[in-house]
Write a protein that holds these residues in place. Structure first.
Motif, PDB file in Angstrom:
ATOM      1  N   GLY A   1       0.794  -1.238   0.000  1.00  0.00           N
ATOM      2  CA  GLY A   1       0.000   0.000   0.000  1.00  0.00           C
ATOM      3  C   GLY A   1       0.820   1.278   0.000  1.00  0.00           C
ATOM      4  O   GLY A   1       1.990   1.308   0.405  1.00  0.00           O
ATOM      5  N   GLU A   2       0.177   2.348  -0.443  1.00  0.00           N
ATOM      6  CA  GLU A   2       0.792   3.681  -0.453  1.00  0.00           C
ATOM      7  C   GLU A   2       1.235   4.035   0.980  1.00  0.00           C
ATOM      8  O   GLU A   2       0.598   3.639   1.942  1.00  0.00           O
ATOM      9  CB  GLU A   2      -0.231   4.722  -0.913  1.00  0.00           C
ATOM     10  CG  GLU A   2      -0.953   4.355  -2.194  1.00  0.00           C
ATOM     11  CD  GLU A   2      -0.255   4.848  -3.451  1.00  0.00           C
ATOM     12  OE1 GLU A   2       0.217   5.992  -3.433  1.00  0.00           O
ATOM     13  OE2 GLU A   2      -0.190   4.094  -4.437  1.00  0.00           O
ATOM     14  N   GLY A   3       2.318   4.786   1.082  1.00  0.00           N
ATOM     15  CA  GLY A   3       2.811   5.194   2.392  1.00  0.00           C
ATOM     16  C   GLY A   3       3.390   4.030   3.181  1.00  0.00           C
ATOM     17  O   GLY A   3       3.434   4.072   4.412  1.00  0.00           O
ATOM     18  N   ASN A   4       3.840   2.982   2.492  1.00  0.00           N
ATOM     19  CA  ASN A   4       4.407   1.781   3.141  1.00  0.00           C
ATOM     20  C   ASN A   4       3.439   1.165   4.137  1.00  0.00           C
ATOM     21  O   ASN A   4       3.763   0.968   5.312  1.00  0.00           O
ATOM     22  CB  ASN A   4       5.738   2.098   3.841  1.00  0.00           C
ATOM     23  CG  ASN A   4       6.817   2.489   2.864  1.00  0.00           C
ATOM     24  OD1 ASN A   4       6.724   2.180   1.674  1.00  0.00           O
ATOM     25  ND2 ASN A   4       7.834   3.180   3.339  1.00  0.00           N
ATOM     26  N   THR A   5       2.237   0.875   3.681  1.00  0.00           N
ATOM     27  CA  THR A   5       1.244   0.238   4.548  1.00  0.00           C
ATOM     28  C   THR A   5       0.808  -1.089   3.926  1.00  0.00           C
ATOM     29  O   THR A   5       1.076  -1.358   2.758  1.00  0.00           O
ATOM     30  CB  THR A   5       0.005   1.139   4.694  1.00  0.00           C
ATOM     31  OG1 THR A   5      -0.467   1.449   3.368  1.00  0.00           O
ATOM     32  CG2 THR A   5       0.316   2.427   5.444  1.00  0.00           C
ATOM     33  N   GLY A   6       0.129  -1.906   4.734  1.00  0.00           N
ATOM     34  CA  GLY A   6      -0.428  -3.162   4.221  1.00  0.00           C
ATOM     35  C   GLY A   6       0.578  -4.300   4.211  1.00  0.00           C
ATOM     36  O   GLY A   6       1.659  -4.201   4.804  1.00  0.00           O
ATOM     37  N   LEU A   7       0.222  -5.361   3.511  1.00  0.00           N
ATOM     38  CA  LEU A   7       1.017  -6.598   3.544  1.00  0.00           C
ATOM     39  C   LEU A   7       2.354  -6.435   2.828  1.00  0.00           C
ATOM     40  O   LEU A   7       2.500  -5.605   1.934  1.00  0.00           O
ATOM     41  CB  LEU A   7       0.238  -7.734   2.882  1.00  0.00           C
ATOM     42  CG  LEU A   7      -1.006  -8.223   3.642  1.00  0.00           C
ATOM     43  CD1 LEU A   7      -1.781  -9.217   2.777  1.00  0.00           C
ATOM     44  CD2 LEU A   7      -0.614  -8.870   4.956  1.00  0.00           C
ATOM     45  N   ASN A   8       3.314  -7.263   3.255  1.00  0.00           N
ATOM     46  CA  ASN A   8       4.602  -7.323   2.575  1.00  0.00           C
ATOM     47  C   ASN A   8       4.467  -8.061   1.252  1.00  0.00           C
ATOM     48  O   ASN A   8       3.681  -8.983   1.129  1.00  0.00           O
ATOM     49  CB  ASN A   8       5.601  -8.093   3.440  1.00  0.00           C
ATOM     50  CG  ASN A   8       6.527  -7.159   4.169  1.00  0.00           C
ATOM     51  OD1 ASN A   8       7.097  -6.254   3.571  1.00  0.00           O
ATOM     52  ND2 ASN A   8       6.669  -7.367   5.447  1.00  0.00           N
ATOM     53  N   THR A   9       5.261  -7.656   0.270  1.00  0.00           N
ATOM     54  CA  THR A   9       5.244  -8.313  -1.043  1.00  0.00           C
ATOM     55  C   THR A   9       6.676  -8.706  -1.392  1.00  0.00           C
ATOM     56  O   THR A   9       7.603  -8.430  -0.630  1.00  0.00           O
ATOM     57  CB  THR A   9       4.752  -7.344  -2.131  1.00  0.00           C
ATOM     58  OG1 THR A   9       5.773  -6.355  -2.333  1.00  0.00           O
ATOM     59  CG2 THR A   9       3.456  -6.658  -1.746  1.00  0.00           C
ATOM     60  N   GLY A  10       6.842  -9.268  -2.564  1.00  0.00           N
ATOM     61  CA  GLY A  10       8.195  -9.535  -3.067  1.00  0.00           C
ATOM     62  C   GLY A  10       8.891  -8.257  -3.529  1.00  0.00           C
ATOM     63  O   GLY A  10      10.056  -8.289  -3.901  1.00  0.00           O
ATOM     64  N   GLY A  11       8.193  -7.121  -3.507  1.00  0.00           N
ATOM     65  CA  GLY A  11       8.777  -5.837  -3.909  1.00  0.00           C
ATOM     66  C   GLY A  11       7.857  -5.104  -4.863  1.00  0.00           C
ATOM     67  O   GLY A  11       7.385  -5.681  -5.842  1.00  0.00           O
TER      68      GLY A  11
ATOM     69  N   TYR B   1      -0.513  -0.654  -9.023  1.00  0.00           N
ATOM     70  CA  TYR B   1       0.870  -0.285  -8.702  1.00  0.00           C
ATOM     71  C   TYR B   1       0.835   0.843  -7.686  1.00  0.00           C
ATOM     72  O   TYR B   1      -0.179   1.537  -7.545  1.00  0.00           O
ATOM     73  CB  TYR B   1       1.647   0.144  -9.962  1.00  0.00           C
ATOM     74  CG  TYR B   1       0.997   1.254 -10.744  1.00  0.00           C
ATOM     75  CD1 TYR B   1       1.246   2.589 -10.437  1.00  0.00           C
ATOM     76  CD2 TYR B   1       0.114   0.971 -11.788  1.00  0.00           C
ATOM     77  CE1 TYR B   1       0.637   3.606 -11.150  1.00  0.00           C
ATOM     78  CE2 TYR B   1      -0.501   1.982 -12.507  1.00  0.00           C
ATOM     79  CZ  TYR B   1      -0.234   3.299 -12.181  1.00  0.00           C
ATOM     80  OH  TYR B   1      -0.840   4.308 -12.869  1.00  0.00           O
ATOM     81  N   ARG B   2       1.924   1.002  -6.964  1.00  0.00           N
ATOM     82  CA  ARG B   2       1.993   2.110  -6.006  1.00  0.00           C
ATOM     83  C   ARG B   2       2.351   3.382  -6.741  1.00  0.00           C
ATOM     84  O   ARG B   2       3.236   3.375  -7.599  1.00  0.00           O
ATOM     85  CB  ARG B   2       3.020   1.800  -4.913  1.00  0.00           C
ATOM     86  CG  ARG B   2       2.429   0.945  -3.812  1.00  0.00           C
ATOM     87  CD  ARG B   2       3.425   0.677  -2.714  1.00  0.00           C
ATOM     88  NE  ARG B   2       3.944   1.907  -2.122  1.00  0.00           N
ATOM     89  CZ  ARG B   2       4.698   1.916  -1.020  1.00  0.00           C
ATOM     90  NH1 ARG B   2       5.019   0.778  -0.413  1.00  0.00           N
ATOM     91  NH2 ARG B   2       5.141   3.051  -0.534  1.00  0.00           N
ATOM     92  N   THR B   3       1.670   4.474  -6.382  1.00  0.00           N
ATOM     93  CA  THR B   3       1.920   5.738  -7.088  1.00  0.00           C
ATOM     94  C   THR B   3       2.851   6.652  -6.290  1.00  0.00           C
ATOM     95  O   THR B   3       3.128   7.771  -6.713  1.00  0.00           O
ATOM     96  CB  THR B   3       0.604   6.499  -7.323  1.00  0.00           C
ATOM     97  OG1 THR B   3       0.036   6.799  -6.039  1.00  0.00           O
ATOM     98  CG2 THR B   3      -0.385   5.676  -8.134  1.00  0.00           C
TER      99      THR B   3
ATOM    100  N   ASP C   1       9.281   8.999   0.657  1.00  0.00           N
ATOM    101  CA  ASP C   1       9.992   9.148   1.937  1.00  0.00           C
ATOM    102  C   ASP C   1      11.442   9.602   1.737  1.00  0.00           C
ATOM    103  O   ASP C   1      12.209   9.669   2.683  1.00  0.00           O
ATOM    104  CB  ASP C   1       9.946   7.827   2.713  1.00  0.00           C
ATOM    105  CG  ASP C   1      10.350   6.636   1.833  1.00  0.00           C
ATOM    106  OD1 ASP C   1      10.575   6.829   0.612  1.00  0.00           O
ATOM    107  OD2 ASP C   1      10.446   5.523   2.368  1.00  0.00           O
ATOM    108  N   LEU C   2      11.791   9.951   0.525  1.00  0.00           N
ATOM    109  CA  LEU C   2      13.182  10.348   0.259  1.00  0.00           C
ATOM    110  C   LEU C   2      13.275  11.808  -0.175  1.00  0.00           C
ATOM    111  O   LEU C   2      14.363  12.304  -0.453  1.00  0.00           O
ATOM    112  CB  LEU C   2      13.779   9.455  -0.838  1.00  0.00           C
ATOM    113  CG  LEU C   2      13.802   7.952  -0.513  1.00  0.00           C
ATOM    114  CD1 LEU C   2      14.279   7.155  -1.710  1.00  0.00           C
ATOM    115  CD2 LEU C   2      14.708   7.690   0.685  1.00  0.00           C
ATOM    116  N   LYS C   3      12.115  12.479  -0.235  1.00  0.00           N
ATOM    117  CA  LYS C   3      12.132  13.869  -0.731  1.00  0.00           C
ATOM    118  C   LYS C   3      12.658  14.822   0.316  1.00  0.00           C
ATOM    119  O   LYS C   3      12.536  14.560   1.493  1.00  0.00           O
ATOM    120  CB  LYS C   3      10.714  14.270  -1.134  1.00  0.00           C
ATOM    121  CG  LYS C   3      10.375  13.707  -2.497  1.00  0.00           C
ATOM    122  CD  LYS C   3       8.999  14.126  -2.971  1.00  0.00           C
ATOM    123  CE  LYS C   3       8.743  13.502  -4.335  1.00  0.00           C
ATOM    124  NZ  LYS C   3       7.369  13.120  -4.565  1.00  0.00           N
TER     125      LYS C   3
END
Ligand code: AMP
Length: 415
Positions: A222-232, A406-408, A413-415
């Motif tokens: 999920g957006e903002g690094n939320t939700g389940l883990n994925t393979g990337g 896809y995540r938009t 978090d790097l800005k």
């Protein structure tokens, strides 16, 4: 040199893409490959873990080097299989042997290795069904969130991070009760590390190593690094906070002791080591080991792989591409939980400014269709990671398949 890449995902497509540009290359094969590798190499219908069939093909096609992409054949011992056969004495197999593949194949093995060689990592306890009450005590003794990991391979999904103690205890029982199959017959409980993640890659011959560019992966669905883990869900490189000081700490505290450990344990490891890291207030900790590859290597990869396979890495250096790179992963709706396959993918041919690595695709008649959760990795270069991301986002607008997600927000978090 004739080269066979084993595997069928985005990683293997990326490796084959890089190898295809080498002046040292004769013929390139990928087994079994996917709809993307078919464009740059010859796909061979052999499963990566059917060692006898791989050996037969190596003989027939006069293969000089086998590059093993997925962790499964490594954990099952493909390197040992070939090194036990005198007829393959000259064959270069890039990858760790069965023992060293346990660094990825077993979380407990990796933790014990890190502890033995003084490599910074989260405090942990390994639990089986017999000592569940000790596990509960450990969970009570640490602050939330609670980190639970299936010991074995679970396609990047065997990790749970939970805020609630009762839920953590319940999930511990579920995992030991078979939630992730045999991968969860042991569970590693870990202290939570609060920081920002990044990763770095090394190529080793078991004694020496060369460092490859660092990257930052986005693993949550999920957006903002939320939700389940994925393979990337995507990645960027370079990583703004990975400065010279941090890089020095990573090399001194993590990379050198790991390679020394591999050497001291007598592991036959000739291949990539991926270090999944957490930056906790400027200090690096290892989250996991893995085998993977990056986009920002300018040097000839085949030359480096040959040096690794022949134990001649000492003194080699790697030239990095000075451009930034970013990847956005297009996945099947529903992933990392249940999702549908066989959706026709259209518009790939319209993408001109990015490279589309196929992670989960297949050919069906005249169509390229989805065949996995992670489908296409849209990868681009740019002057900065943000312009590289922008290019990937604009390229992926050309590509479509039913229920695509896809995540938009990559790079937020790097800005
Ligand atoms: P792993 O498969 O071990 O890499 O874990 C998957 C993901 O879970 C990592 O990429 C991290 O985002 C997160 N994670 C794993 N272990 C920890 C930990 N000890 N503290 C915080 N986050 C963690």
């Amino acid at each position: 040199m004739n080269i066979l890449v084993l595997g069928s995902g985005g990683r293997e497509h990326a490796i084959a893409w890089k190898i295809a540009s080498s002046p040292n290359l004769g013929k390139l094969y990928v087994a079994p490959g996917n709809a993307g590798t078919r464009e740059i190499a010859e796909n061979v219908a052999i499963k990566a873990d059917d060692f006898d069939a791989v050996a037969e093909f190596v003989r027939k096609a006069k293969i000089d080097m086998v590059v093993v992409g997925p962790e499964d054949p490594l954990v099952k011992g493909i390197v040992d299989y070939f090194s036990a056969k005198p007829e393959f004495k000259e064959l270069m197999v890039v990858g760790p042997d069965k023992l060293s593949a346990q660094l990825e194949g077993s979380k407990e093995f990796a933790k014990m290795f890190m502890q033995k060689y003084g490599i910074p990592t989260a405090k942990y306890l390994s639990i089986t069904a017999e000592d569940i009450s000790e596990g509960e005590k450990f969970l009570e003794s640490v602050n939330p969130p609670y980190v639970l990991k299936a010991d074995g391979l679970a396609a990047g999904k065997g990790v749970l991070i939970l805020d609630n103690l009762d839920e953590a205890k319940r999930e511990l029982r579920n995992m030991l009760g078979g939630k992730f199959g045999s991968a969860g017959s042991k569970v590693v409980l870990e202290q939570y590390l609060d920081g920002i993640e990044c990763s770095v890659f090394a190529l080793t011959d078991g004694k020496s190593y060369v460092l490859l560019p660092e990257a930052k992966d986005y693993k949550r669905i999920g957006e903002g690094n939320t939700g389940l883990n994925t393979g990337g869900m995507g990645s960027v490189s370079p990583v703004p906070f990975y400065d010279a000081d941090f890089a020095r700490k990573v090399e001194e505290r993590i990379v050198k002791p790991t390679i020394n450990g591999i050497c001291a344990e007598g592991m036959n490891y000739r291949g990539f080591v991926f270090f999944g890291l957490m930056n906790v207030n400027g200090d690096p900790y290892v989250i996991e080991y893995n085998v993977r590859m990056g986009l920002r290597i300018k040097s000839d990869l085949v030359d480096l792989l040959e040096a690794a396979a022949k134990c001649k890495l000492a003194g080699k250096s790697v030239e990095f591409d000075s451009r930034s790179a970013a990847t956005v992963m297009m996945v099947s709706g529903g992933y990392p939980e249940a999702y549908e396959k066989c959706k026709v993918i259209s518009g790939l041919e319209k993408v001109k400014s990015s490279v589309c690595f196929h992670a989960g695709t297949a050919v069906s008649g005249n169509d390229v269709v989805t065949s996995g959760g992670r489908v296409i990795a849209v990868s681009s270069y740019g002057n900065t990671i943000f312009s590289a991301l922008e290019t990937s986002y604009s390229s992926l607008k050309n590509i479509s398949f039913a229920k695509c997600y896809y995540r938009t927000d990559l790079g937020f978090d790097l800005k």
